[in-house]
Motif scaffolding. Structure first.
Motif, PDB file in Angstrom:
ATOM      1  N   GLN A  58       0.833  -1.206   0.000  1.00 41.77           N
ATOM      2  CA  GLN A  58       0.000   0.000   0.000  1.00 41.77           C
ATOM      3  C   GLN A  58       0.868   1.257   0.000  1.00 41.77           C
ATOM      4  N   GLN A  59       1.961   1.219   0.772  1.00 43.83           N
ATOM      5  CA  GLN A  59       2.870   2.361   0.760  1.00 43.83           C
ATOM      6  C   GLN A  59       3.553   2.510  -0.599  1.00 43.83           C
ATOM      7  N   VAL A  60       3.925   1.382  -1.212  1.00 41.83           N
ATOM      8  CA  VAL A  60       4.512   1.447  -2.556  1.00 41.83           C
ATOM      9  C   VAL A  60       3.538   2.122  -3.507  1.00 41.83           C
ATOM     10  N   ALA A  61       2.274   1.712  -3.451  1.00 41.95           N
ATOM     11  CA  ALA A  61       1.260   2.278  -4.340  1.00 41.95           C
ATOM     12  C   ALA A  61       1.108   3.782  -4.114  1.00 41.95           C
ATOM     13  N   GLU A  62       1.096   4.212  -2.847  1.00 46.20           N
ATOM     14  CA  GLU A  62       0.967   5.641  -2.552  1.00 46.20           C
ATOM     15  C   GLU A  62       2.193   6.417  -3.053  1.00 46.20           C
ATOM     16  N   VAL A  63       3.367   5.832  -2.895  1.00 48.00           N
ATOM     17  CA  VAL A  63       4.592   6.483  -3.391  1.00 48.00           C
ATOM     18  C   VAL A  63       4.516   6.655  -4.901  1.00 48.00           C
ATOM     19  N   VAL A  64       4.070   5.624  -5.597  1.00 46.58           N
ATOM     20  CA  VAL A  64       3.960   5.706  -7.055  1.00 46.58           C
ATOM     21  C   VAL A  64       2.965   6.785  -7.462  1.00 46.58           C
ATOM     22  N   ARG A  65       1.837   6.844  -6.789  1.00 50.99           N
ATOM     23  CA  ARG A  65       0.823   7.858  -7.139  1.00 50.99           C
ATOM     24  C   ARG A  65       1.372   9.269  -6.897  1.00 50.99           C
ATOM     25  N   ALA A  66       2.100   9.439  -5.803  1.00 51.54           N
ATOM     26  CA  ALA A  66       2.668  10.764  -5.506  1.00 51.54           C
ATOM     27  C   ALA A  66       3.701  11.156  -6.553  1.00 51.54           C
ATOM     28  N   CYS A  67       4.553  10.211  -6.928  1.00 54.54           N
ATOM     29  CA  CYS A  67       5.577  10.513  -7.940  1.00 54.54           C
ATOM     30  C   CYS A  67       4.946  10.781  -9.301  1.00 54.54           C
ATOM     31  N   ALA A  68       3.907  10.011  -9.636  1.00 51.93           N
ATOM     32  CA  ALA A  68       3.223  10.214 -10.912  1.00 51.93           C
ATOM     33  C   ALA A  68       2.603  11.609 -10.973  1.00 51.93           C
ATOM     34  N   ALA A  69       1.988  12.023  -9.865  1.00 50.75           N
ATOM     35  CA  ALA A  69       1.366  13.349  -9.838  1.00 50.75           C
ATOM     36  C   ALA A  69       2.416  14.454  -9.966  1.00 50.75           C
ATOM     37  N   ALA A  70       3.600  14.207  -9.417  1.00 48.67           N
ATOM     38  CA  ALA A  70       4.664  15.215  -9.466  1.00 48.67           C
ATOM     39  C   ALA A  70       5.502  15.100 -10.732  1.00 48.67           C
ATOM     40  N   GLY A  71       5.276  14.065 -11.541  1.00 41.61           N
ATOM     41  CA  GLY A  71       6.062  13.865 -12.757  1.00 41.61           C
ATOM     42  C   GLY A  71       7.480  13.389 -12.495  1.00 41.61           C
ATOM     43  N   ALA A  72       7.696  12.766 -11.329  1.00 46.29           N
ATOM     44  CA  ALA A  72       9.035  12.277 -10.975  1.00 46.29           C
ATOM     45  C   ALA A  72       9.159  10.805 -11.346  1.00 46.29           C
ATOM     46  N   SER A  73      10.242  10.438 -11.965  1.00 46.50           N
ATOM     47  CA  SER A  73      10.433   9.039 -12.343  1.00 46.50           C
ATOM     48  C   SER A  73      10.966   8.237 -11.160  1.00 46.50           C
ATOM     49  N   ILE A  74      10.734   6.915 -11.228  1.00 48.90           N
ATOM     50  CA  ILE A  74      11.030   6.005 -10.118  1.00 48.90           C
ATOM     51  C   ILE A  74      12.000   4.930 -10.589  1.00 48.90           C
ATOM     52  N   VAL A  75      13.009   4.663  -9.772  1.00 48.20           N
ATOM     53  CA  VAL A  75      13.948   3.573 -10.045  1.00 48.20           C
ATOM     54  C   VAL A  75      13.748   2.513  -8.967  1.00 48.20           C
ATOM     55  N   PRO A  76      13.050   1.419  -9.267  1.00 46.05           N
ATOM     56  CA  PRO A  76      12.889   0.357  -8.259  1.00 46.05           C
ATOM     57  C   PRO A  76      14.232  -0.319  -7.995  1.00 46.05           C
ATOM     58  N   GLN A  77      14.458  -0.695  -6.732  1.00 44.75           N
ATOM     59  CA  GLN A  77      15.750  -1.285  -6.376  1.00 44.75           C
ATOM     60  C   GLN A  77      15.571  -2.351  -5.300  1.00 44.75           C
ATOM     61  N   GLY A  78      16.262  -3.485  -5.506  1.00 43.78           N
ATOM     62  CA  GLY A  78      16.288  -4.533  -4.495  1.00 43.78           C
ATOM     63  C   GLY A  78      17.627  -4.516  -3.786  1.00 43.78           C
ATOM     64  N   GLY A  79      18.444  -5.563  -4.013  1.00 47.32           N
ATOM     65  CA  GLY A  79      19.758  -5.615  -3.377  1.00 47.32           C
ATOM     66  C   GLY A  79      20.820  -4.833  -4.115  1.00 47.32           C
ATOM     67  N   ASN A  80      20.492  -4.273  -5.263  1.00 48.51           N
ATOM     68  CA  ASN A  80      21.421  -3.483  -6.089  1.00 48.51           C
ATOM     69  C   ASN A  80      22.662  -4.293  -6.452  1.00 48.51           C
ATOM     70  N   THR A  81      22.451  -5.554  -6.831  1.00 49.76           N
ATOM     71  CA  THR A  81      23.568  -6.419  -7.242  1.00 49.76           C
ATOM     72  C   THR A  81      23.565  -6.660  -8.749  1.00 49.76           C
ATOM     73  N   GLY A  82      22.759  -5.912  -9.506  1.00 48.84           N
ATOM     74  CA  GLY A  82      22.668  -6.106 -10.941  1.00 48.84           C
ATOM     75  C   GLY A  82      23.968  -5.758 -11.653  1.00 48.84           C
ATOM     76  N   LEU A  83      24.119  -6.289 -12.861  1.00 50.03           N
ATOM     77  CA  LEU A  83      25.371  -6.140 -13.609  1.00 50.03           C
ATOM     78  C   LEU A  83      25.226  -5.306 -14.877  1.00 50.03           C
ATOM     79  N   VAL A  84      24.032  -4.695 -15.109  1.00 45.94           N
ATOM     80  CA  VAL A  84      23.829  -3.954 -16.356  1.00 45.94           C
ATOM     81  C   VAL A  84      23.351  -2.522 -16.106  1.00 45.94           C
ATOM     82  N   VAL A  85      23.666  -1.992 -14.928  1.00 45.83           N
ATOM     83  CA  VAL A  85      23.301  -0.609 -14.558  1.00 45.83           C
ATOM     84  C   VAL A  85      21.803  -0.399 -14.794  1.00 45.83           C
ATOM     85  N   GLY A  86      21.012  -1.206 -14.117  1.00 47.56           N
ATOM     86  CA  GLY A  86      19.573  -1.122 -14.292  1.00 47.56           C
ATOM     87  C   GLY A  86      18.807  -0.697 -13.062  1.00 47.56           C
TER      88      GLY A  86
END
Length: 470
Positions: free
Chosen positions: A48-76
């Motif tokens: 629910q908090q994720v959903a609210e964060v997305v709605r707030a960012c969408a309203a403000a026109g701010a893009s979102i970078v989802p992140q887990g452990g940040n162990t990816g190898l392709v700068v994603g």
């Protein structure tokens, strides 16, 4: 104060919106290829908090970078340097919601570290077979977002095959509850498969229902020296024939790759690598008994020796020895990093074509860049190689990377295309390969992907600049 940041603090709590101090753990990718600057790092605790964060960012026109452990190898999974993107870290969402022993499933939140998930399954007397070198820090949400592979794909498949259902927050801030534990559900488009492998560009995975398996009665590991890649492929065919579904791992390891482990981690005893150009690491998981597994392994290796597929081999006598053998394999990327900066490739193609690909591509690279060193290893059992290129000995590794990376990538990827392969097997596209992809993916496929992106994320706020350009 930025009104969006005030709103985010109201949603997740002030301590969980980070805007100052050292944010390097969130802003720099694992390989240290890129360092961005985030507007804020937001750490929600619920869907629910994720959903609210997305709605707030969408309203403000701010893009979102989802992140887990940040162990990816392709700068994603790190922000760009604009200072306008919100990093949405899922590492507070770690709950294991349910383990259903009868249905052989577990439902977990996206921030759950893979190793913790494996342990929870083990404690329930079951097996979750996804296994990779970063399992102590990577998260299951990130694994699914990039459709991670690992060492047991030959038996169990990629992350995609291990997932039965998802919970996803859409770009509009809606929550899709698709946490079905069903193995059969033929009621329209498979939305689960759409989000798996999409690298956070279509929706934000917040939870997953995963397949579990019975624990094997015994798991044995063998290490074999082989005279050529052709013979490694022959050994793989023999292992399929003799071990069947018991063959859970089949890794090929080049001599130079193993020599780097011996050089930089002298405490590790690397067996047999000096006697042949290749070694193979095999795993046999048996449902009957350790005796049955050992007899199977010994018969396989005896036949392989008779046929010339193998010149020498050892079978681990206990779990500790098996772990040491696997640790050697997992240490190759670390040893390569110790040797210096390098150019990484995560490629796949039909197993039958790998020996010819390596012979041709090795020769082309040696002719174009004399002295170049090849760190070749990976998951031969499922046709996935980490075909990495190291600067010539004694050379300037940074200069080699700066001057030759584009030429090396083009040469290798052109060869991959010629042999009917893929330029990304398990690491994804991210931003590192996004501009390479159009040269190796059909225009029809690319336009279909863009159409899906436009339909699900019309504002383009989810991980922009990754996988496909607008």
């Amino acid at each position: 104060m930025n009104p969006l940041i005030d709103q985010l603090k109201a949603i997740v709590g002030q301590p969980h919106v980070l805007t100052g101090g050292d944010l390097g753990a969130y802003e720099q990718d694992w390989r240290k290829r890129s360092r961005g600057k985030a507007l804020a790092v937001v750490r929600p605790a619920t869907p629910q908090q994720v959903a609210e964060v997305v709605r707030a960012c969408a309203a403000a026109g701010a893009s979102i970078v989802p992140q887990g452990g940040n162990t990816g190898l392709v700068v994603g999974s790190v922000p760009d340097d604009s200072g306008t993107q919100v990093v949405l870290s899922l590492t507070r969402m770690v709950a294991i919601r349910e383990i259903d022993n009868a249905n052989l499933t577990m439902t977990v939140e996206a921030g759950c570290v893979l190793q913790n998930l494996q342990q929870a399954a083990n404690d329930a007397g079951l097996l979750f077979p996804l296994s990779l070198a970063a399992e102590g820090s990577c998260t299951i949400g990130g694994n699914l977002a990039c459709n991670a592979g690992g060492t047991q794909v030959v038996r169990y498949g990629n992350s995609r095959e291990l997932c039965l259902g998802l919970e996803v927050v859409t770009a509009q801030g809606d929550i899709w509850d698709g946490l079905s534990g069903l193995r059969k559900d033929n009621t329209g488009y498979d939305l689960r498969d759409l989000f798996i492998g999409s690298e956070g560009t279509l929706g934000i995975i917040t939870a997953a229902t995963l397949r579990l398996y019975p624990q094997p009665a015994a798991t044995l590991t063998a290490w074999a020296a082989v005279p050529s890649l052709d013979q490694a492929v022959a050994l793989l065919g023999l292992a399929h024939q003799r071990l069947g579904a018991g063959l859970t791992g089949f890794e090929v390891l080049g001599r130079f790759a193993l020599s780097l482990v011996a050089k930089h981690f002298g405490q590790m005893q690397v067996p047999l690598y000096e006697s042949e150009p290749w070694c193979v690491l095999l795993e046999n998981a048996d449902a009957e008994s350790e005796l049955h597994a050992r007899v199977q392994f010994e018969q396989l290796l005896e036949t392989a020796l008779e046929r010339g597929c193998v010149s020498d081999a050892v079978v681990a006598e206990n779990l500790s020895q098996a772990h040491r053998l696997w640790h050697i394999r997992e240490a190759i990327p670390l040893a390569q990093a110790e040797e210096g900066l390098n150019i990484k490739h995560d490629i796949s193609m039909p197993v039958s074509r790998i020996p010819a690909f390596c012979a041709e591509t090795d020769q082309l690279l040696a002719g174009a860049m004399p002295g170049v060193r090849l760190v070749n290893f990976g998951h031969l059992g499922d046709g996935n190689l980490h075909y990495n290129v190291q600067a010539p000995a004694g050379g300037d590794a940074q200069a080699f990377l700066n001057d030759e990376e584009e030429r090396v990538n083009t040469l290798v990827y052109d060869q991959v295309k010629r042999f009917g392969g893929s330029i990304s097997a398990e690491h994804g596209i991210g931003s590192l390969k996004v501009d390479k992809l159009p040269g190796y993916k059909s225009p029809v496929a690319l336009e279909l992907m863009r159409s899906i992106k436009r339909a699900l994320d019309p504002q383009g706020i989810l991980n922009p600049g990754r996988v496909v350009r607008p």
